[in-house]
Enzyme design. Structure first.
Site, mmCIF file in Angstrom:
data_model
loop_
_atom_site.group_PDB
_atom_site.id
_atom_site.type_symbol
_atom_site.label_atom_id
_atom_site.label_comp_id
_atom_site.label_asym_id
_atom_site.label_seq_id
_atom_site.Cartn_x
_atom_site.Cartn_y
_atom_site.Cartn_z
ATOM 1 N N LYS A 152 14.818 9.181 47.339
ATOM 2 C CA LYS A 152 13.496 9.884 47.538
ATOM 3 C C LYS A 152 13.952 11.296 48.546
ATOM 4 C CE LYS A 152 11.193 6.260 49.524
ATOM 5 N NZ LYS A 152 12.392 5.181 49.563
ATOM 6 N N GLU A 153 13.262 12.305 48.361
ATOM 7 C CA GLU A 153 13.067 13.099 49.380
ATOM 8 C C GLU A 153 12.496 13.005 50.767
ATOM 9 O OE1 GLU A 153 12.162 17.115 47.881
ATOM 10 O OE2 GLU A 153 13.388 16.943 46.203
ATOM 11 N N CYS A 261 10.484 16.394 40.578
ATOM 12 C CA CYS A 261 10.904 15.285 39.672
ATOM 13 C C CYS A 261 9.823 14.534 38.669
ATOM 14 C CB CYS A 261 11.563 13.911 40.410
ATOM 15 S SG CYS A 261 13.061 14.581 40.838
ATOM 16 N N LYS A 322 5.057 16.189 49.792
ATOM 17 C CA LYS A 322 4.973 14.788 50.502
ATOM 18 C C LYS A 322 5.720 15.098 52.023
ATOM 19 C CE LYS A 322 9.036 12.555 48.966
ATOM 20 N NZ LYS A 322 9.525 11.394 48.402
HETATM 21 P P1 NAD Z 1 18.417 21.408 43.345
HETATM 22 O O1 NAD Z 1 17.493 22.515 42.515
HETATM 23 O O2 NAD Z 1 17.982 21.254 44.870
HETATM 24 O O3 NAD Z 1 19.857 21.713 43.225
HETATM 25 C C1 NAD Z 1 20.522 21.943 42.194
HETATM 26 C C2 NAD Z 1 21.733 22.818 42.667
HETATM 27 O O4 NAD Z 1 22.482 23.262 41.554
HETATM 28 C C3 NAD Z 1 21.315 24.344 43.054
HETATM 29 O O5 NAD Z 1 21.725 24.688 44.361
HETATM 30 C C4 NAD Z 1 22.197 25.233 42.079
HETATM 31 O O6 NAD Z 1 22.190 26.488 42.391
HETATM 32 C C5 NAD Z 1 23.201 24.459 41.658
HETATM 33 N N1 NAD Z 1 23.818 24.571 40.402
HETATM 34 C C6 NAD Z 1 23.228 24.934 39.250
HETATM 35 N N2 NAD Z 1 24.212 25.201 38.187
HETATM 36 C C7 NAD Z 1 25.414 24.938 38.834
HETATM 37 C C8 NAD Z 1 26.927 25.115 38.213
HETATM 38 N N3 NAD Z 1 27.081 25.262 37.029
HETATM 39 N N4 NAD Z 1 27.746 24.893 39.204
HETATM 40 C C9 NAD Z 1 27.395 24.713 40.599
HETATM 41 N N5 NAD Z 1 26.044 24.605 41.188
HETATM 42 C C10 NAD Z 1 25.312 24.776 40.239
HETATM 43 O O7 NAD Z 1 18.090 20.097 42.501
HETATM 44 P P2 NAD Z 1 17.999 18.515 42.987
HETATM 45 O O8 NAD Z 1 16.445 18.396 43.491
HETATM 46 O O9 NAD Z 1 19.153 18.324 43.987
HETATM 47 O O10 NAD Z 1 18.099 17.935 41.574
HETATM 48 C C11 NAD Z 1 19.310 17.619 40.766
HETATM 49 C C12 NAD Z 1 19.168 16.621 39.856
HETATM 50 O O11 NAD Z 1 18.834 15.448 40.432
HETATM 51 C C13 NAD Z 1 17.969 17.032 38.781
HETATM 52 O O12 NAD Z 1 18.395 16.183 37.392
HETATM 53 C C14 NAD Z 1 16.746 15.949 39.450
HETATM 54 O O13 NAD Z 1 15.828 15.692 38.351
HETATM 55 C C15 NAD Z 1 17.825 14.940 40.037
HETATM 56 N N6 NAD Z 1 16.902 14.045 40.984
HETATM 57 C C16 NAD Z 1 16.474 14.748 42.158
HETATM 58 C C17 NAD Z 1 15.921 14.053 42.994
HETATM 59 C C18 NAD Z 1 15.189 14.640 44.378
HETATM 60 O O14 NAD Z 1 14.481 13.849 44.979
HETATM 61 N N7 NAD Z 1 15.369 16.004 44.406
HETATM 62 C C19 NAD Z 1 15.866 12.757 43.106
HETATM 63 C C20 NAD Z 1 16.558 11.939 41.923
HETATM 64 C C21 NAD Z 1 17.141 12.693 40.976
#
Ligand code: NAD
Length: 441
Positions: A152-153, A261, A322
């Site tokens: 979780k963030e 999310c 949050k």
């Molecule tokens: P985010 O938007 O912070 O980061 C995604 C990154 O991927 C971006 O920097 C983007 O530029 C990069 N990207 C996109 N296409 C790309 C490619 N082809 N090559 C290289 N980089 C590329 O997203 P996030 O919050 O880190 O979430 C990522 C995944 O994890 C999602 O599916 C989300 O649901 C899941 N997730 C997120 C959290 C959370 O708390 N943020 C927790 C668990 C799971």
């Protein structure tokens, strides 16, 4: 082990850094060249407690690097994680264009047997689609593993280093062994690595988020009932949370859930239901309760001020979805501030770390303050949107003297109604009786 993380956002950057910290050689890749430049300049593009120190340490010790060159990174890696975004698509389903695009690029860059891991939250069946996408562009052997992330963030480092469990979805014994080895340093306290088929692993992530979101909407519905019948939801919460079958977590009433999310993952589950003709009524109800909950607070503000906020100055504390993050995606602050602006209010807002994002979103439509007390000067009311720790015990006397009208709408139930009443505030919480101000103001 040599690892590549494709996508250096909230999940990719944390995962990559934590894997580097346990001794692996990690390259975090991103298509966003500005993000990689920022990271290479020693700056961290997101706010996440503890992350900066850990990134610096592992860069210094040469286990962690950042690059836009995906092919070069993948070519030298044994395991490649795909951690790109999976935003809500047009029909509510998860938009897989970033995942499949990353998979294709990874496939083209393979130089030997490689394990490709879906770290992003993806619908059931995505591991198969990733496998097909990669197989079309390479003759190299590979396995696809589903390894959803539960961090979780705001507490991401801790969650990653000490996960309650690690879920690994694979049918390959070899991939299972490598993944278990990789995660071994994080499960020394015997928290389980749970191995299952990829489809179940994919569903486990959505089911986890859905049940957490359900608890939030449930307690918010109870809060609204409490308010209508004169009960105090904070007492009710304590009364039910002590039951081990229920537990205390995720039962905090307030403005509902936001973030990148829960909203999109619920929509994706619904879309999965629609595609196979399976009703998802609980999930629909969770979403509509959540949407309504923000309006509950706005309605209180409107009622208090007799239906119009023209000429009023409203202070807002908290903009992030949050505490302990700068992430404003789907934050309650967005809906609440838009509602207050529509009703004619002037907004002065403060958040310890999300100010820059708010500036990009609202421009000069709201005033952003550098210090929390600054937005209270001449304010007709304060709305508490995010429960940052520093808002919990403010100097209430000072606040009352700064404000034009001592009125607080507490969207997160962080204050004691009795105390606020004694100090002369008109205080509105969520699902709690409002004390009448007992002090002549
Ligand atoms: P985010 O938007 O912070 O980061 C995604 C990154 O991927 C971006 O920097 C983007 O530029 C990069 N990207 C996109 N296409 C790309 C490619 N082809 N090559 C290289 N980089 C590329 O997203 P996030 O919050 O880190 O979430 C990522 C995944 O994890 C999602 O599916 C989300 O649901 C899941 N997730 C997120 C959290 C959370 O708390 N943020 C927790 C668990 C799971």
């Amino acid at each position: 082990m040599k690892l590549t993380i494709v996508g250096s956002g909230y999940v990719g950057l944390v995962a990559g850094t934590c894997f580097a910290d346990s001794g692996n050689d990690v390259i975090c890749v991103d298509v966003d060249a500005a993000k990689i430049r920022t990271l290479n300049a020693g700056k961290i593009p997101i706010y996440e407690p503890g992350l900066e120190e850990l990134v610096h340490k592992n860069v210094r010790e040469k286990r962690l690097s950042f690059s836009t060159d995906l092919a070069n990174a993948v070519g030298q890696s044994e395991v490649v994680f795909i951690a790109v975004g999976t935003p809500e698509g047009e029909n509510g389903d998860a938009d897989l264009k970033y995942v499949l695009n990353a998979a294709e690029q990874v496939g083209k860059a393979l130089k030997r047997y490689t394990i490709i891991v879906d770290k992003s939250t993806v619908p059931v069946g995505t591991a198969d689609r990733v496998r097909e996408t990669v197989a079309k562009v390479t003759d190299q052997p590979f396995d696809v593993v589903s390894n959803p992330e539960f961090l979780k963030e705001g507490a991401a480092i801790d969650d990653f280093l000490k996960p309650d469990r690690v879920v690994i979805g694979t049918n390959s014994e070899h991939a299972r062994r490598i993944m278990a080895e990789l995660y071994q340093p994080f499960v020394r306290t015997e928290n389980p690595i749970i191995v299952m088929d990829p489809a179940s692993a994919e569903m486990a992530k959505y089911a986890a988020n859905a049940i957490l979101a359900t608890r939030i909407s449930f307690i918010n519905e109870i809060a609204n009932l409490c308010e209508a019948w004169g009960a105090d939801v904070e007492q009710v919460r304590r009364g039910i949370g002590a039951d081990v079958r229920i537990g205390r977590s995720f039962l905090f009433p307030g403005l509902g859930f936001g973030g990148s999310c829960f909203p999109k993952d619920l929509a994706a589950l619904q879309a999965m239901g629609q595609q196979r003709g399976v009703p998802t009524e609980v999930i629909s109800a969770v979403q509509s309760v959540n949407r309504r909950q923000r309006q509950v607070l706005l309605a209180k503000v409107m009622k208090h001020f007799g239906g119009s906020l023209k000429g009023l100055s409203i202070a807002v504390w908290g903009l992030a979805f949050k505490p302990c993050t700068d992430d404003m995606r789907e934050s309650a602050a967005l809906t609440i501030i838009e509602g207050l602006l529509d009703a004619g209010a002037k907004i002065r807002a403060y958040d310890p770390v999300a100010g820059q994002h708010a500036r990009e979103i609202f421009g000069n439509r709201i005033e952003l303050c550098e210090i929390d007390y600054d937005c209270l000067t001449g304010a007709d009311a304060l709305v508490v949107v995010t429960e940052w720790n520093e808002f919990r015990q403010p100097d209430l006397e000072k606040m009352r003297t700064l404000m034009r009208q001592p009125v607080i709408f507490d969207g997160r139930n962080i204050y004691d109604p009795e105390r606020l009443g004694r100090l002369g505030f008109t205080y509105y919480a969520m699902g709690r009786p409002s004390p009448r101000s007992r002090r002549a103001t």
